[in-house]
Design a protein around this motif. Structure first.
Motif, PDB file in Angstrom:
ATOM      1  N   ILE A  38       0.852  -1.182   0.000  1.00  0.00           N
ATOM      2  CA  ILE A  38       0.000   0.000   0.000  1.00  0.00           C
ATOM      3  C   ILE A  38       0.889   1.234   0.000  1.00  0.00           C
ATOM      4  O   ILE A  38       1.807   1.338   0.810  1.00  0.00           O
ATOM      5  CB  ILE A  38      -0.927   0.007   1.227  1.00  0.00           C
ATOM      6  CG1 ILE A  38      -1.797  -1.254   1.247  1.00  0.00           C
ATOM      7  CG2 ILE A  38      -1.800   1.254   1.244  1.00  0.00           C
ATOM      8  CD1 ILE A  38      -2.663  -1.375   2.479  1.00  0.00           C
ATOM      9  N   LYS A  81      -1.191   6.643   1.180  1.00  0.00           N
ATOM     10  CA  LYS A  81      -2.495   6.110   1.570  1.00  0.00           C
ATOM     11  C   LYS A  81      -2.497   5.673   3.028  1.00  0.00           C
ATOM     12  O   LYS A  81      -3.502   5.841   3.734  1.00  0.00           O
ATOM     13  CB  LYS A  81      -2.851   4.918   0.669  1.00  0.00           C
ATOM     14  CG  LYS A  81      -4.225   4.333   0.910  1.00  0.00           C
ATOM     15  CD  LYS A  81      -5.318   5.295   0.509  1.00  0.00           C
ATOM     16  CE  LYS A  81      -6.693   4.648   0.661  1.00  0.00           C
ATOM     17  NZ  LYS A  81      -7.773   5.608   0.323  1.00  0.00           N
ATOM     18  N   GLN A  82      -1.378   5.133   3.492  1.00  0.00           N
ATOM     19  CA  GLN A  82      -1.307   4.652   4.871  1.00  0.00           C
ATOM     20  C   GLN A  82      -1.412   5.770   5.891  1.00  0.00           C
ATOM     21  O   GLN A  82      -1.959   5.571   6.976  1.00  0.00           O
ATOM     22  CB  GLN A  82       0.005   3.891   5.091  1.00  0.00           C
ATOM     23  CG  GLN A  82       0.158   2.626   4.255  1.00  0.00           C
ATOM     24  CD  GLN A  82       1.463   1.922   4.546  1.00  0.00           C
ATOM     25  OE1 GLN A  82       1.879   1.786   5.700  1.00  0.00           O
ATOM     26  NE2 GLN A  82       2.143   1.456   3.505  1.00  0.00           N
ATOM     27  N   GLN A 132      -2.859   8.814   5.488  1.00  0.00           N
ATOM     28  CA  GLN A 132      -3.889   9.821   5.259  1.00  0.00           C
ATOM     29  C   GLN A 132      -4.516  10.252   6.587  1.00  0.00           C
ATOM     30  O   GLN A 132      -4.832   9.404   7.426  1.00  0.00           O
ATOM     31  CB  GLN A 132      -4.980   9.274   4.346  1.00  0.00           C
ATOM     32  CG  GLN A 132      -4.685   9.462   2.867  1.00  0.00           C
ATOM     33  CD  GLN A 132      -5.863   9.096   1.991  1.00  0.00           C
ATOM     34  OE1 GLN A 132      -6.801   8.437   2.419  1.00  0.00           O
ATOM     35  NE2 GLN A 132      -5.823   9.506   0.743  1.00  0.00           N
ATOM     36  N   THR A 190      -7.091  15.020  -1.667  1.00  0.00           N
ATOM     37  CA  THR A 190      -7.596  13.698  -1.298  1.00  0.00           C
ATOM     38  C   THR A 190      -7.545  13.494   0.213  1.00  0.00           C
ATOM     39  O   THR A 190      -8.421  12.836   0.782  1.00  0.00           O
ATOM     40  CB  THR A 190      -6.772  12.608  -2.004  1.00  0.00           C
ATOM     41  OG1 THR A 190      -6.751  12.865  -3.415  1.00  0.00           O
ATOM     42  CG2 THR A 190      -7.380  11.241  -1.773  1.00  0.00           C
ATOM     43  N   SER A 191      -6.538  14.059   0.863  1.00  0.00           N
ATOM     44  CA  SER A 191      -6.441  13.938   2.322  1.00  0.00           C
ATOM     45  C   SER A 191      -7.605  14.644   3.002  1.00  0.00           C
ATOM     46  O   SER A 191      -8.157  14.146   3.992  1.00  0.00           O
ATOM     47  CB  SER A 191      -5.113  14.521   2.807  1.00  0.00           C
ATOM     48  OG  SER A 191      -4.021  13.791   2.294  1.00  0.00           O
ATOM     49  N   SER A 233     -10.508  12.516   2.820  1.00  0.00           N
ATOM     50  CA  SER A 233     -10.407  11.433   3.800  1.00  0.00           C
ATOM     51  C   SER A 233     -10.885  11.889   5.169  1.00  0.00           C
ATOM     52  O   SER A 233     -11.557  11.134   5.887  1.00  0.00           O
ATOM     53  CB  SER A 233      -8.970  10.931   3.869  1.00  0.00           C
ATOM     54  OG  SER A 233      -8.811   9.949   4.870  1.00  0.00           O
ATOM     55  N   THR A 248     -17.061   7.772  -2.761  1.00  0.00           N
ATOM     56  CA  THR A 248     -15.867   8.233  -3.472  1.00  0.00           C
ATOM     57  C   THR A 248     -15.892   7.712  -4.901  1.00  0.00           C
ATOM     58  O   THR A 248     -16.038   6.507  -5.128  1.00  0.00           O
ATOM     59  CB  THR A 248     -14.585   7.751  -2.774  1.00  0.00           C
ATOM     60  OG1 THR A 248     -14.568   8.259  -1.438  1.00  0.00           O
ATOM     61  CG2 THR A 248     -13.353   8.249  -3.506  1.00  0.00           C
ATOM     62  N   ARG A 294       2.771  13.669  -1.863  1.00  0.00           N
ATOM     63  CA  ARG A 294       2.752  12.300  -2.391  1.00  0.00           C
ATOM     64  C   ARG A 294       4.137  11.886  -2.876  1.00  0.00           C
ATOM     65  O   ARG A 294       4.565  10.745  -2.683  1.00  0.00           O
ATOM     66  CB  ARG A 294       1.720  12.202  -3.516  1.00  0.00           C
ATOM     67  CG  ARG A 294       1.407  10.784  -3.948  1.00  0.00           C
ATOM     68  CD  ARG A 294       0.297  10.740  -4.972  1.00  0.00           C
ATOM     69  NE  ARG A 294      -0.996  11.059  -4.385  1.00  0.00           N
ATOM     70  CZ  ARG A 294      -1.666  12.193  -4.613  1.00  0.00           C
ATOM     71  NH1 ARG A 294      -1.156  13.113  -5.413  1.00  0.00           N
ATOM     72  NH2 ARG A 294      -2.838  12.409  -4.064  1.00  0.00           N
TER      73      ARG A 294
END
Length: 488
Positions: A91, A95-96, A98, A141-142, A145, A162, A302
């Motif tokens: 992953i 993503k981990q 966020q 994107t964060s 989240s 989403t 990112r």
């Protein structure tokens, strides 16, 4: 009829057996080591097992193959498990890590800082329709989240969906909207996050209009393009545009610091060393190395997190602390945001032009080099230099225009990479040249006079008209004589 007196043939071995025994026998034929002490169960005759049933031939598995399979099934799982215990996660680190709450969100203080409008609304549990506009890796994107976690904390009131415009069509969006209408009947509001919303053309974006206007759904769109150009004006008027900037190096460092904790990595301050590396972690990195990763990522979280994950996964230092020199060889080039057809394309060319106008040769050279390194077409840069030579320098130094035109022709003849020094020379010369906007200002006033003229535009006087024939010349002379008589 007593079923014990009826016989049928086994479809595997073609032997005759009573109906009451055929099922048990068939199991033995298929599985050669089937236990013999199974309890006998009477079954009703199967309509497919008739005497006139065609015979089937099956290739039986040899006992050797069967025993091999059995042995494979008896392999102790404890012998295989250790092979996967230290396998790195697939992953992405971005993503981990966020954020789940607003307090975990770093950067964008102008939007999500204390006492800002958006933060106050989100803390109250109110989610407005909005378009998140910013470069890649700035936190769009964060933020979605964080809003998603808010919706999960209150599932009776919110439902978060989403989608991404790169892999979603209008039909899928319509299905979500239909479900959202039904959810509203029970007091549950649907929040749709549409990533890369600019991938929908303006006609496709119409599908959001009615639902957003009626309040049946809350839309959160994310885009890297200017919403004024790529978002439907009707939809844009119903949403708030949230402008997000590149992340500062300090914010990126805070993000990397939290990511290191997630990866169970020690952070060592070489200026103030305290303690020994934790044996349970086994990997450590200097704070200066994290700072270096933050500085070269050009405000893209990112990219910074991806570089950190790459460094940690490929480090095999056995207790050695990772420093800047250890990772420079693997990550040599700074990430540079540039889009030859997007917003950054026009931002940097404008910066070059304004640096020339402001007589700053260092800035002019910097922005010109940024475009060269990013792969911009040298002919496009040269055309803008020609424009700057005429617009900002003009008659104060006529040689500037000549040099700019020569530079453009040289770029067409040489191409890259040889043409880079031509562009640099021209940009420096134009920035140092004296400035005069006389021609450009006079042109703008002339356009204004023509634009503001009431009625018909004045005709060309006869004495300055083109007269290619004798009749037109005589006509012009006659009018001139008539004008002299009237004056006298």
């Amino acid at each position: 009829m007593n079923e014990n007196n009826e016989f049928t043939s086994c479809p595997i071995c073609n032997k005759s057996f009573a109906f009451s025994e055929i099922e048990q026998h068939a199991n033995k034929c298929i599985f050669l080591n089937f236990p013999d002490d199974l309890p006998k169960r009477k079954r009703s005759p199967s309509p497919v097992l008739q005497n006139n049933q065609p015979k089937f031939e099956f290739k039986q598995k040899s006992p050797r193959d069967y025993s091999t399979t059995k042995q494979a099934e008896k392999v102790n799982s404890s012998m295989v498990a250790p092979l996967f215990q230290n396998k790195p996660s697939t992953i992405p680190l971005a993503k981990q890590v966020q954020p789940k709450t607003l307090d975990d969100f770093f950067g964008q203080n102008q939007v999500l800082g204390k006492n800002t409008v958006l933060r106050s609304l989100l803390e109250k549990g109110e989610i407005p329709n909005m378009i998140l506009w910013g470069p890649p890796g700035c936190g769009k994107t964060s933020l979605s989240s964080v809003i998603s976690e808010m919706c999960k904390m209150n599932p009776k009131k919110f439902k978060f969906v989403t989608l991404c415009a790169t892999s979603t069509g209008v039909k899928e969006v319509q299905n979500v909207i239909t479900i959202a209408k039904n959810e509203m009947k029970f007091g549950r509001r649907t929040v749709m996050f549409m990533d890369e919303i600019h991938r929908f053309n303006k006609r496709q974006q119409d599908i959001f209009l009615l639902s957003v206007e009626k309040g049946e759904m809350t839309l959160i769109g994310a885009t890297t393009e200017n919403p004024s150009f790529i978002i439907n004006s009707a939809l844009l008027s119903r949403c708030r545009v949230i402008v997000m900037e590149k992340l500062e190096s300090n914010d990126l460092y805070s993000i990397l610091e939290r990511a290191a904790e997630t990866l169970n990595v020690d952070i060592i301050d070489v200026e103030n060393p305290c303690g020994i590396i934790n044996d349970d972690k086994g990997v450590a990195i200097e704070s200066s190395a994290l700072k270096w990763l933050a500085d070269i990522s050009d405000g893209d979280a990112r990219i910074a997190l991806g570089n950190l994950q790459l460094v940690i996964q490929h480090s095999n230092n056995n207790g050695k602390i990772i420093n800047v020199e250890d990772i420079k060889d693997g990550i040599k080039k700074s990430h540079m945001l540039y889009d030859r057809a997007g917003e950054e394309h026009y931002n940097i060319i404008s910066a070059m032009h304004k640096s020339i106008r402001g007589s700053d040769p260092n800035a002019a050279l910097y922005w010109t080099t940024r475009m060269i390194v990013s792969g911009e077409d040298p002919r496009y840069i040269a055309r803008r230099l020609v424009r700057a030579a005429s617009e900002d320098i003009g008659n104060a130094d006529p040689n500037a225009l000549q040099l700019a035109v020569t530079t453009m022709q040289g770029c067409q003849l040489l191409g890259m990479p040889e043409a880079d020094v031509l562009l640099a020379q021209c940009a420096i010369y134009l920035a140092r040249a004296p400035k005069s906007r006389e021609a450009d200002s006079a042109l703008a006033k002339a356009k204004q006079v023509i634009r503001e003229c009431k009625g018909c535009q004045p005709a060309v006087p006869m004495h300055i008209r083109n007269a290619p024939t004798k009749l037109m010349k005589d006509l012009g002379m006659s009018i001139k004589k008539l004008a002299l008589l009237i004056c006298s």
